[in-house]
Scaffold this motif. Structure first.
Motif, mmCIF file in Angstrom:
data_model
loop_
_atom_site.group_PDB
_atom_site.id
_atom_site.type_symbol
_atom_site.label_atom_id
_atom_site.label_comp_id
_atom_site.label_asym_id
_atom_site.label_seq_id
_atom_site.Cartn_x
_atom_site.Cartn_y
_atom_site.Cartn_z
ATOM 1 N N ILE A 60 0.855 -1.194 0.000
ATOM 2 C CA ILE A 60 0.000 0.000 0.000
ATOM 3 C C ILE A 60 0.889 1.241 0.000
ATOM 4 O O ILE A 60 1.857 1.321 0.771
ATOM 5 C CB ILE A 60 -0.918 0.029 1.241
ATOM 6 C CG1 ILE A 60 -1.806 -1.218 1.267
ATOM 7 C CG2 ILE A 60 -1.765 1.298 1.263
ATOM 8 C CD1 ILE A 60 -2.602 -1.353 2.557
ATOM 9 N N ARG A 61 0.553 2.199 -0.845
ATOM 10 C CA ARG A 61 1.291 3.467 -0.863
ATOM 11 C C ARG A 61 0.501 4.526 -0.106
ATOM 12 O O ARG A 61 -0.697 4.689 -0.315
ATOM 13 C CB ARG A 61 1.530 3.929 -2.305
ATOM 14 C CG ARG A 61 2.483 3.017 -3.065
ATOM 15 C CD ARG A 61 2.829 3.587 -4.427
ATOM 16 N NE ARG A 61 3.785 2.742 -5.133
ATOM 17 C CZ ARG A 61 5.095 2.808 -4.975
ATOM 18 N NH1 ARG A 61 5.610 3.706 -4.150
ATOM 19 N NH2 ARG A 61 5.903 1.996 -5.652
ATOM 20 N N ASN A 62 1.210 5.238 0.749
ATOM 21 C CA ASN A 62 0.605 6.320 1.531
ATOM 22 C C ASN A 62 1.536 7.519 1.453
ATOM 23 O O ASN A 62 2.480 7.649 2.245
ATOM 24 C CB ASN A 62 0.376 5.881 2.973
ATOM 25 C CG ASN A 62 -0.282 6.968 3.807
ATOM 26 O OD1 ASN A 62 -0.828 7.935 3.270
ATOM 27 N ND2 ASN A 62 -0.216 6.824 5.120
ATOM 28 N N GLN A 63 1.264 8.394 0.464
ATOM 29 C CA GLN A 63 2.140 9.525 0.162
ATOM 30 C C GLN A 63 3.561 9.013 -0.099
ATOM 31 O O GLN A 63 3.781 8.276 -1.036
ATOM 32 C CB GLN A 63 2.078 10.547 1.303
ATOM 33 C CG GLN A 63 0.702 11.182 1.442
ATOM 34 C CD GLN A 63 0.629 12.224 2.521
ATOM 35 O OE1 GLN A 63 1.517 12.355 3.371
ATOM 36 N NE2 GLN A 63 -0.456 12.998 2.516
ATOM 37 N N ASN A 64 4.563 9.384 0.762
ATOM 38 C CA ASN A 64 5.935 8.952 0.491
ATOM 39 C C ASN A 64 6.267 7.628 1.168
ATOM 40 O O ASN A 64 7.420 7.174 1.115
ATOM 41 C CB ASN A 64 6.932 10.037 0.955
ATOM 42 C CG ASN A 64 6.950 10.181 2.470
ATOM 43 O OD1 ASN A 64 5.953 9.940 3.135
ATOM 44 N ND2 ASN A 64 8.095 10.570 3.018
ATOM 45 N N GLN A 65 5.304 6.983 1.799
ATOM 46 C CA GLN A 65 5.522 5.717 2.454
ATOM 47 C C GLN A 65 5.046 4.538 1.598
ATOM 48 O O GLN A 65 4.099 4.675 0.835
ATOM 49 C CB GLN A 65 4.791 5.649 3.796
ATOM 50 C CG GLN A 65 5.364 6.562 4.871
ATOM 51 C CD GLN A 65 4.632 6.370 6.193
ATOM 52 O OE1 GLN A 65 3.519 5.864 6.228
ATOM 53 N NE2 GLN A 65 5.244 6.799 7.287
ATOM 54 N N ILE A 66 5.766 3.428 1.738
ATOM 55 C CA ILE A 66 5.334 2.167 1.142
ATOM 56 C C ILE A 66 5.146 1.194 2.293
ATOM 57 O O ILE A 66 6.087 0.900 3.020
ATOM 58 C CB ILE A 66 6.374 1.627 0.140
ATOM 59 C CG1 ILE A 66 6.601 2.636 -1.005
ATOM 60 C CG2 ILE A 66 5.951 0.278 -0.410
ATOM 61 C CD1 ILE A 66 7.714 2.265 -1.944
ATOM 62 N N ILE A 67 3.924 0.684 2.453
ATOM 63 C CA ILE A 67 3.599 -0.155 3.588
ATOM 64 C C ILE A 67 3.381 -1.593 3.112
ATOM 65 O O ILE A 67 2.584 -1.834 2.201
ATOM 66 C CB ILE A 67 2.346 0.365 4.314
ATOM 67 C CG1 ILE A 67 2.562 1.823 4.751
ATOM 68 C CG2 ILE A 67 2.015 -0.507 5.519
ATOM 69 C CD1 ILE A 67 1.317 2.514 5.242
ATOM 70 N N LEU A 68 4.081 -2.529 3.750
ATOM 71 C CA LEU A 68 3.891 -3.941 3.462
ATOM 72 C C LEU A 68 3.169 -4.599 4.640
ATOM 73 O O LEU A 68 3.493 -4.348 5.788
ATOM 74 C CB LEU A 68 5.234 -4.643 3.234
ATOM 75 C CG LEU A 68 6.053 -4.211 2.016
ATOM 76 C CD1 LEU A 68 7.278 -5.108 1.885
ATOM 77 C CD2 LEU A 68 5.240 -4.231 0.755
ATOM 78 N N SER A 69 2.179 -5.424 4.293
ATOM 79 C CA SER A 69 1.437 -6.119 5.328
ATOM 80 C C SER A 69 0.989 -7.479 4.808
ATOM 81 O O SER A 69 1.124 -7.787 3.616
ATOM 82 C CB SER A 69 0.215 -5.297 5.758
ATOM 83 O OG SER A 69 -0.641 -5.078 4.644
ATOM 84 N N ASN A 70 0.434 -8.292 5.704
ATOM 85 C CA ASN A 70 -0.095 -9.594 5.314
ATOM 86 C C ASN A 70 -1.234 -9.421 4.307
ATOM 87 O O ASN A 70 -2.020 -8.471 4.400
ATOM 88 C CB ASN A 70 -0.612 -10.348 6.540
ATOM 89 C CG ASN A 70 0.417 -11.343 7.050
ATOM 90 O OD1 ASN A 70 1.089 -12.012 6.259
ATOM 91 N ND2 ASN A 70 0.557 -11.425 8.346
ATOM 92 N N HIS A 71 -1.310 -10.332 3.380
ATOM 93 C CA HIS A 71 -2.391 -10.292 2.390
ATOM 94 C C HIS A 71 -3.733 -10.507 3.089
ATOM 95 O O HIS A 71 -3.908 -11.412 3.872
ATOM 96 C CB HIS A 71 -2.185 -11.382 1.331
ATOM 97 C CG HIS A 71 -3.178 -11.336 0.224
ATOM 98 N ND1 HIS A 71 -3.217 -10.323 -0.699
ATOM 99 C CD2 HIS A 71 -4.190 -12.176 -0.108
ATOM 100 C CE1 HIS A 71 -4.175 -10.529 -1.559
ATOM 101 N NE2 HIS A 71 -4.809 -11.647 -1.229
ATOM 102 N N GLN A 72 -4.643 -9.579 2.820
ATOM 103 C CA GLN A 72 -5.971 -9.663 3.456
ATOM 104 C C GLN A 72 -6.915 -10.507 2.606
ATOM 105 O O GLN A 72 -6.949 -10.361 1.417
ATOM 106 C CB GLN A 72 -6.552 -8.254 3.620
ATOM 107 C CG GLN A 72 -5.691 -7.354 4.502
ATOM 108 C CD GLN A 72 -5.596 -7.845 5.919
ATOM 109 O OE1 GLN A 72 -6.561 -8.411 6.466
ATOM 110 N NE2 GLN A 72 -4.449 -7.671 6.537
#
Length: 319
Positions: free
Chosen positions: A307-319
């Motif tokens: 998931i991209r949130n402005q200048n952040q790239i967030i990795l998480s478990n697949h929902q």
């Protein structure tokens, strides 16, 4: 600070109060430390060569004072020639195989070299080779063939040092010193943290009065608050990505790989799920591939969501 007091300090002839005075002076400024190190080198050389000296001590002392005036060093008081430390002056003029009087006493100028926004290589006057990661910066002594001294200002540098027992290769990084004779190793100095990883040979790392030796495959990580030097085994090859052009993983934790991605791509990748931090990866990524391409491979391999949130790239478990 007088040179007389510094020499008595090296000979351990100072009082406890004088010891504190000298140490406080050394710690007060980098220029003070440089001046003291020159005297220490002179003293160590003199101890080894003193028995070979045939020069009159009084004559040598007079010539020594003339040299210090010429080099605009602090004035040296007239001393009793019977004192054993006058032997330092007597042997100054018979040091021919190593440090010359000029290289010891004269102010050392340094030549700067920076990598800019690309990886760069630099061949030093002694034949040693440096590989600098982008945005890395070093400076080396202008009289480098006689004084193999380097300051690592910032960044990530791989050293391939030519062997020379008579002239140790010294790297200064803030309060950390690295000394070698001939070997290859990587030093990273970023965000007030210094990491030394040895590929071949032996490297001595010192911090204050602490000193350790590192051999092939060993490393030490030193933070600004470190007081002890603790060596460990290096567990991956990711430090070498800027030379190999590959991110090589071998049961590498995801958090470690993303840490290197953030550095290499100037990214801000975040893991918001503690359960995936230690998931391991076994593959090789190309540095020439885009960050997006490499992250997509990771997400497919580990079944993660990006998931991209402005200048952040967030990795998480697949929902």
């Amino acid at each position: 600070m007088t040179d007389e007091l510094l020499i008595r300090f090296l000979l351990k002839e100072t009082s406890e109060e004088e010891n504190i005075t000298v140490q406080n002076w050394i710690d007060a400024a980098p220029s003070n430390k440089d001046h003291f190190l020159k005297f220490e080198k002179l003293w160590n050389s003199s101890k080894n060569l003193a028995p070979q000296s045939t020069i009159s001590e009084n004559e040598a002392w007079l010539r020594f004072k003339q040299k210090t005036v010429a080099y605009k060093q602090p004035a040296v008081k007239n001393l009793n020639p019977i004192k054993k430390w006058l032997k330092i002056a007597a042997v100054l003029f018979v040091i021919a195989a190593g440090w010359s009087v000029y290289s010891i006493l004269s102010p050392v100028s340094y030549t700067s070299f920076s990598a800019g926004n690309k990886v760069a290589t630099k061949m030093l006057p002694d034949g040693s080779e440096l590989t600098l990661n982008k945005n890395s910066s070093v400076s080396y002594a202008s009289n480098f063939k006689n004084n193999r001294s380097i300051h690592l200002k910032q960044g990530d540098v791989f050293f391939n040092v030519v062997h020379d027992k008579t002239k140790p290769f010294i790297i200064e990084i803030d309060e950390v010193s690295v000394l070698v004779v001939g070997t290859s190793f990587n030093i990273k100095h970023l965000n007030d943290q210094t990491e030394v990883i040895v590929e071949t040979g032996v490297v001595k790392v010192s911090l204050g009065t602490e000193e350790i030796s590192l051999q092939k495959g060993e490393k030490v990580v030193i933070s600004k608050s470190s007081t002890k030097l603790i060596k460990a085994q290096n567990t991956d090859q990711l430090y070498d990505y800027y030379r190999s052009n590959e991110f090589v993983t071998n049961n590498t934790p995801l958090s470690r790989l993303l840490e290197v991605f953030n550095e290499a791509y100037g990214a801000n990748i975040i893991i918001n799920d503690e359960t995936i931090k230690n998931l391991t990866i076994n593959t090789t990524f190309k540095t020439t591939a885009s960050l997006e391409t490499n992250l997509q491979v990771i997400c497919r391999t580990l079944d993660l969501t990006l998931i991209r949130n402005q200048n952040q790239i967030i990795l998480s478990n697949h929902q």
